[in-house]
Design an enzyme around this catalytic site. Structure first.
Site, mmCIF file in Angstrom:
data_model
loop_
_atom_site.group_PDB
_atom_site.id
_atom_site.type_symbol
_atom_site.label_atom_id
_atom_site.label_comp_id
_atom_site.label_asym_id
_atom_site.label_seq_id
_atom_site.Cartn_x
_atom_site.Cartn_y
_atom_site.Cartn_z
ATOM 1 C CG ASP A 15 0.146 -5.601 -1.411
ATOM 2 O OD1 ASP A 15 -0.203 -4.868 -2.351
ATOM 3 O OD2 ASP A 15 1.187 -6.278 -1.415
ATOM 4 C CD GLN B 154 3.926 2.236 -3.702
ATOM 5 O OE1 GLN B 154 4.077 3.437 -3.618
ATOM 6 N NE2 GLN B 154 3.365 1.670 -4.763
ATOM 7 N N GLY C 296 -1.213 -1.792 -6.586
ATOM 8 C CA GLY C 296 -2.310 -2.591 -7.123
ATOM 9 C C GLY C 296 -3.437 -2.550 -6.119
ATOM 10 C CG HIS C 297 -4.568 0.734 -4.603
ATOM 11 N ND1 HIS C 297 -4.542 2.066 -4.346
ATOM 12 C CD2 HIS C 297 -3.357 0.261 -4.203
ATOM 13 C CE1 HIS C 297 -3.361 2.394 -3.823
ATOM 14 N NE2 HIS C 297 -2.625 1.308 -3.735
ATOM 15 C CE LYS D 139 -1.956 1.399 -0.338
ATOM 16 N NZ LYS D 139 -1.261 0.243 0.222
HETATM 17 P P1 IMO Z 1 0.200 -1.055 -2.979
HETATM 18 O O1 IMO Z 1 -0.147 0.377 -3.286
HETATM 19 C C1 IMO Z 1 3.210 -3.989 -1.899
HETATM 20 C C2 IMO Z 1 7.343 -3.209 -3.133
HETATM 21 C C3 IMO Z 1 7.960 -4.138 -4.141
HETATM 22 C C4 IMO Z 1 9.409 -4.121 -3.701
HETATM 23 C C5 IMO Z 1 9.611 -2.669 -3.290
HETATM 24 C C6 IMO Z 1 10.248 -1.794 -4.359
HETATM 25 O O2 IMO Z 1 -0.556 -2.070 -3.738
HETATM 26 O O3 IMO Z 1 0.194 -1.279 -1.506
HETATM 27 P P2 IMO Z 1 9.267 -0.787 -6.621
HETATM 28 O O4 IMO Z 1 8.710 -1.463 -7.831
HETATM 29 O O5 IMO Z 1 8.324 0.138 -5.944
HETATM 30 O O6 IMO Z 1 10.597 -0.135 -6.887
HETATM 31 O O7 IMO Z 1 9.583 -1.994 -5.608
HETATM 32 O O8 IMO Z 1 8.313 -2.165 -2.990
HETATM 33 N N1 IMO Z 1 6.075 -2.587 -3.537
HETATM 34 C C7 IMO Z 1 4.878 -2.925 -3.045
HETATM 35 N N2 IMO Z 1 4.519 -3.915 -2.202
HETATM 36 N N3 IMO Z 1 2.272 -3.161 -2.362
HETATM 37 C C8 IMO Z 1 2.612 -2.133 -3.172
HETATM 38 O O9 IMO Z 1 1.729 -1.179 -3.524
HETATM 39 C C9 IMO Z 1 3.944 -2.016 -3.600
HETATM 40 N N4 IMO Z 1 4.623 -1.187 -4.424
HETATM 41 C C10 IMO Z 1 5.914 -1.531 -4.365
HETATM 42 O O10 IMO Z 1 7.406 -5.428 -4.053
HETATM 43 O O11 IMO Z 1 9.589 -4.911 -2.552
HETATM 44 MG MG MG Z 2 0.111 -4.103 -4.061
#
Ligand code: IMO
Ligand code: MG
Length: 428
Positions: free
Chosen positions: A13, A223, A40-41, A16
């Site tokens: 988050d 992530q 979630g971009h 990106k």
């Molecule tokens: P973006 O690309 C923030 C976190 C989840 C959880 C952990 C594992 O938007 O930065 P998962 O569903 O991947 O098995 O969950 O990773 N998580 C993220 N946190 N931004 C994301 O993506 C995330 N994708 C997974 O909240 O703690």
């Molecule tokens: Mg996210």
């Protein structure tokens, strides 16, 4: 032009989507290389406000070919909905392609993600429950179903029935829930397959051709570094590598082919889901950051945990990604703060740690050691020139560069595409 990998530097988050939406103006190809619809971009541009889970953030430019590459896992229902939403906003998706090698999220993956989280109970990881862990587990267990399988119904049926035979044993015998019907999933996914067929192809040649011609190729991560399964806060991590190294395997390029690696960092830290976060602020400052920056998950709506910038974790992230540049986002959130803290080391029992521990049992006991810098009172969101930023804001950036040993090349000072200041030239 060049190949630039763009990765999250913290716990996801970081912004990106916004940075890629900006850089894609000069790009020929934007390829997402990891994760799935757990990402979630957020992109805000003249087409509207979007939360892209799977479609690369370069989709808004007519000259950009967008690729959902082999390293990504795809929930077809989510992708079709996203494509529909883009169409409804007048965005052309005819230059979107899906790698035939990308694995598919099947209904049992999302069900098992939820069942496993419930079983962990108080030890839940706080996953997005999108099936991410189970689908990547199946990929390496050689039980997966790939996008290309949808193009041949016999192959698809063979793979689905073999996988489901095993999954139904887990569902009924371990979790004691109802089995899933192979015929129903087959019908549903054949329907998705018909809609997605025009997008599915071998995609690595598109990326390679653009890179060979010297056109700008952006590799979009998902992530963040601290959610990486190898180097993150294991087991509170996601299930595919979030690091720049994954941009090679997740597309088709070799380690020598990226010219730059840009890490996106927020000016503070956030985390969503469980797991240690040494600088978390469970007070009014944390609440203030959350409300000012609307720190609620783009995928799950959960409130994000907020805290001061953690330079110990940040330095580690620069190293494990081999970053050449940093894009610092949300600096405007600190407008009006009288002072700003940066965590420069951790106190662990009587020791001072300056490197990021590999064991969360240690990290959970670490107390942040802070350095306090002056804040600034004015609003910076209208500024377009680095030299016009208040001295305290420039000083904050310069201190982060020192602590992280990496230059800040871009700084974002608001959600809009134009609210970004180029500090150093990114394109060679
Ligand atoms: P973006 O690309 C923030 C976190 C989840 C959880 C952990 C594992 O938007 O930065 P998962 O569903 O991947 O098995 O969950 O990773 N998580 C993220 N946190 N931004 C994301 O993506 C995330 N994708 C997974 O909240 O703690
Ligand atoms: Mg996210």
């Amino acid at each position: 032009m060049s190949v630039i990998a763009i990765v999250g530097g913290q716990w996801g988050d970081e912004g990106k989507g916004k940075v890629i939406d900006l850089l894609a103006e000069k790009a020929r190809v934007v390829a997402r290389f990891s994760g799935g619809d757990n990402a979630g971009h957020t992109v805000i541009n003249p087409y509207g406000e979007f939360r892209l889970h799977l479609v690369p953030s370069g989709i808004f430019y007519p000259q950009v070919t967008c690729i959902i590459s082999n390293g990504v896992v795809i929930n077809p229902a989510v992708l079709l909905e996203e494509i529909d939403d883009l169409h409804n906003h007048g965005v052309d998706t005819s230059r979107l392609f899906i790698s035939a090698r990308a694995h598919l999220i099947m209904p049992y993956h999302t069900i098992l993600d939820g069942l496993e989280e419930d079983r962990r109970n108080k030890g839940a990881l706080g996953t997005t429950r999108r099936g991410i862990g189970p689908v990547f587990a199946d990929k390496v267990a050689r039980l997966g179903i790939r996008a290309g399988d949808l193009l041949d119904r016999d192959i698809f049926w063979g793979r689905l029935s073999a996988a489901l035979e095993f999954k139904n044993i887990i569902l009924t015998k371990v979790y004691q829930v109802s089995p899933l019907s192979a015929e129903e999933i087959y019908g549903q996914y054949c329907h998705y397959g018909e809609q997605l067929a025009p997008f599915i192809r071998e995609t690595s040649s598109i990326i390679r051709e653009a890179a060979t011609k010297g056109e700008l190729v952006l590799l979009e991560g998902a992530q963040g570094a601290l959610l990486d399964p190898d180097f993150g806060t294991y087991p509170y991590v996601t299930s595919s590598s979030t690091l720049a190294g994954a941009s090679c395997i997740g597309t088709c390029l070799g380690p020598r082919e990226s010219d730059r690696v840009v890490g996106i960092f927020k000016a503070y830290n956030t985390r969503v889901g469980a797991g240690p976060m040494p600088t978390e602020l469970k007070d009014e400052i944390g609440d203030l950051i959350r409300e000012k920056a609307r720190e609620y998950g783009a995928t799950t709506g959960r409130p994000r945990r907020c805290g001061w910038f953690d330079a110990v974790a940040g330095r580690f992230s620069v190293q494990i990604n081999g970053l050449s540049d940093i894009a610092l986002t949300h600096l405007d959130i600190y407008d009006g703060f009288s002072s700003i803290k940066i965590c420069t080391a951790y106190k662990f029992n009587d020791e001072v740690l300056t490197s990021f521990p590999s064991d969360i049992a240690i990290l959970e006991k670490c107390q942040p050691i802070y350095e306090e810098l002056d804040g600034w009172q004015e609003s910076i969101s209208g500024i377009r020139n680095f030299d016009k930023l208040p001295a305290a804001a420039r000083n904050y950036m310069s201190r982060l560069e020192d602590l992280l040993s990496c230059p800040i090349s871009l700084v974002s000072i608001g959600p809009d595409r134009r609210q970004i200041i180029s500090v150093k030239e990114l394109f060679s």
